[in-house]
Design an enzyme around this catalytic site. Structure first.
Site, short mmCIF file in Angstrom:
data_model
loop_
_atom_site.label_atom_id
_atom_site.label_comp_id
_atom_site.label_asym_id
_atom_site.label_seq_id
_atom_site.Cartn_x
_atom_site.Cartn_y
_atom_site.Cartn_z
N TYR A 53 0.83 -1.21 0.00
CA TYR A 53 0.00 0.00 0.00
C TYR A 53 0.86 1.25 0.00
O TYR A 53 1.96 1.24 0.53
CB TYR A 53 -0.90 0.02 1.24
CG TYR A 53 -1.99 -1.02 1.27
CD1 TYR A 53 -2.30 -1.80 0.15
CD2 TYR A 53 -2.73 -1.24 2.43
CE1 TYR A 53 -3.30 -2.75 0.20
CE2 TYR A 53 -3.73 -2.20 2.49
CZ TYR A 53 -4.00 -2.95 1.38
OH TYR A 53 -4.98 -3.89 1.44
N SER A 235 -13.63 -4.08 1.42
CA SER A 235 -14.58 -3.44 0.50
C SER A 235 -16.03 -3.67 0.91
O SER A 235 -16.87 -4.05 0.08
CB SER A 235 -14.36 -3.94 -0.94
OG SER A 235 -13.10 -3.54 -1.42
N LEU A 237 -18.19 -1.54 1.39
CA LEU A 237 -19.01 -0.58 0.64
C LEU A 237 -18.82 -0.74 -0.86
O LEU A 237 -19.23 0.13 -1.64
CB LEU A 237 -18.67 0.86 1.05
CG LEU A 237 -18.91 1.21 2.52
CD1 LEU A 237 -18.60 2.68 2.77
CD2 LEU A 237 -20.35 0.89 2.92
N GLY A 240 -17.11 2.06 -2.56
CA GLY A 240 -17.91 3.29 -2.57
C GLY A 240 -19.20 3.19 -3.35
O GLY A 240 -20.04 4.10 -3.26
N LEU A 242 -21.81 1.43 -2.79
CA LEU A 242 -22.99 1.36 -1.92
C LEU A 242 -23.29 2.68 -1.21
O LEU A 242 -24.32 2.79 -0.55
CB LEU A 242 -22.83 0.22 -0.91
CG LEU A 242 -22.93 -1.18 -1.53
CD1 LEU A 242 -22.43 -2.25 -0.58
CD2 LEU A 242 -24.37 -1.47 -1.95
N GLY A 244 -23.77 5.27 -3.00
CA GLY A 244 -24.63 5.94 -3.98
C GLY A 244 -23.95 7.05 -4.73
O GLY A 244 -24.57 7.68 -5.60
N LYS A 245 -22.67 7.30 -4.46
CA LYS A 245 -22.02 8.46 -5.08
C LYS A 245 -21.77 8.29 -6.57
O LYS A 245 -21.52 9.29 -7.27
CB LYS A 245 -20.71 8.78 -4.36
CG LYS A 245 -19.64 7.71 -4.43
CD LYS A 245 -18.46 8.11 -3.55
CE LYS A 245 -17.41 7.02 -3.47
NZ LYS A 245 -16.34 7.38 -2.50
#
Length: 346
Positions: A53, A235, A237, A240, A242, A244-245
């Protein structure tokens, strides 16, 4: 913030785990430190990182940068004993030691490198980021064909890694070991060899899991419960989605999708309708969609610790708000119905 016994590792950790893979790419050192401060203030003491990372993308010049940011935070804040830090050795096929599989020698070298960057004397949970033999994770399931790795060769590799882990534990450099992107067969083989030979057992598995990615729900779920091997869900979400963005095809500047347009193969023709269905469930029940998605992971019949990450403090605050949230029977029923209607969208 609830704390949990982390399987058979002997560790006790927070119910949410702080993901750090954007520190050093999408987030500066100062922003990473601010997220770390906020997490500790809310009781999130379990943090996950890796030697490769930051990501999005992984670059040779940034490898190890996230661990270094954690290290400077520890150097300035102190209190190492407050935290349970998990990191990982990469394996072959990546920018870190390209072409070199995980061996006892590479594992020891990787541990020493992580300890230097983290500015600590020990790692609480040390994970194998990828199995040497490959895996079906990250959308590889659609074309997955087991390669028929020679069992004797695989056994020798596993024994070598477990023997090295035993030495690292004895030296006080590692407290527990775990898996990532692993299969049920692989996990079972690791545990069998550890039990048979009296070597350290793999205590956890870090695989992808969310409302949109539920490969873990069958054989892995049974194995997780039977062997007391918690899932560290990355993950939760769905990168990202989930939140809604990305609804309507919008790609906000600075988001993960602005760096990785296909979100690692998650952007398919079926994914946005599936996301819309999940967002509708949250709206009907007056729930924040991110908090609902994270709480869903915690609701499973197998021990699950969601790894929450963010690129802004505001996002992190929302995600941390999922701690202690218990979804009611009606919410879970609606989620189940949505899953049946929109299974495996990517």
């Amino acid at each position: 913030m609830q704390t949990l016994r982390l399987g058979k590792t002997g560790l006790t950790v927070s119910e949410l785990c702080l993901g750090t893979m954007t520190w050093g790419s999408q987030n500066t050192e100062a922003e990473g430190h601010a997220q770390a401060d906020a997490a500790v203030d809310r009781g999130i003491t379990f943090w996950d990182t890796a030697e490769m990372y930051p990501t999005n993308p992984v670059k040779a010049e940034t490898v190890g940068g996230t661990e270094a940011i954690i290290g400077t935070w520890l150097a300035s804040r102190g209190g190492r004993e407050r935290l349970q830090i998990a990191t990982k050795i990469t394996g072959k096929g990546a920018i870190v030691r390209p072409g070199q599989p995980i061996t006892g020698a590479t594992m020891r070298a990787a541990v020493e490198g992580s300890l230097r960057r983290l500015q600590t004397d020990y790692i609480d949970l040390y994970q194998l980021h990828w199995p040497n033999r490959g895996s079906y994770h990250f959308r590889q399931m659609w074309t997955y064909a087991p390669t028929g790795t020679d069992k004797a060769t695989e056994t020798a590799h596993m024994v070598e890694v477990l023997t090295t882990a035993q030495a690292l534990v004895a030296e006080g450099k590692v407290r527990a070991i775990g898996l990532s992107n692993e299969s049920v067969w692989g996990a079972a083989r690791w545990l069998h060899l550890a039990e048979t030979l009296g070597l350290p057992a793999m205590g956890t598995v870090q695989n992808e899991y969310s409302l949109l990615c539920r490969q873990f729900d069958t054989d892995w779920a049974e194995f997780s419960v039977a062997e007391d091997m918690p899932l560290l869900a990355f993950s939760p979400l769905a990168c990202g989605l989930l939140s809604g963005k990305y609804a309507g095809g919008v790609v906000p500047e600075g988001t993960r999708r602005s760096f990785t347009p296909d979100l690692g193969g998650r952007m398919t023709a079926r994914v946005l309708p599936a996301v819309a269905a999940c967002l509708d469930v949250a709206a009907r029940h007056g729930l924040d969609p991110c908090q609902m998605a994270i709480a869903f992971c915690r609701s499973r019949p197998f021990t699950t610790i969601p790894i929450i990450g963010a690129t802004t403090l505001a996002q992190l605050e929302v995600n941390m708000g999922a701690a202690g949230l218990v979804l009611g029977a009606e919410v879970l029923a609606d989620i189940a119905q949505t899953h049946r209607a929109c299974p495996a969208p990517y």
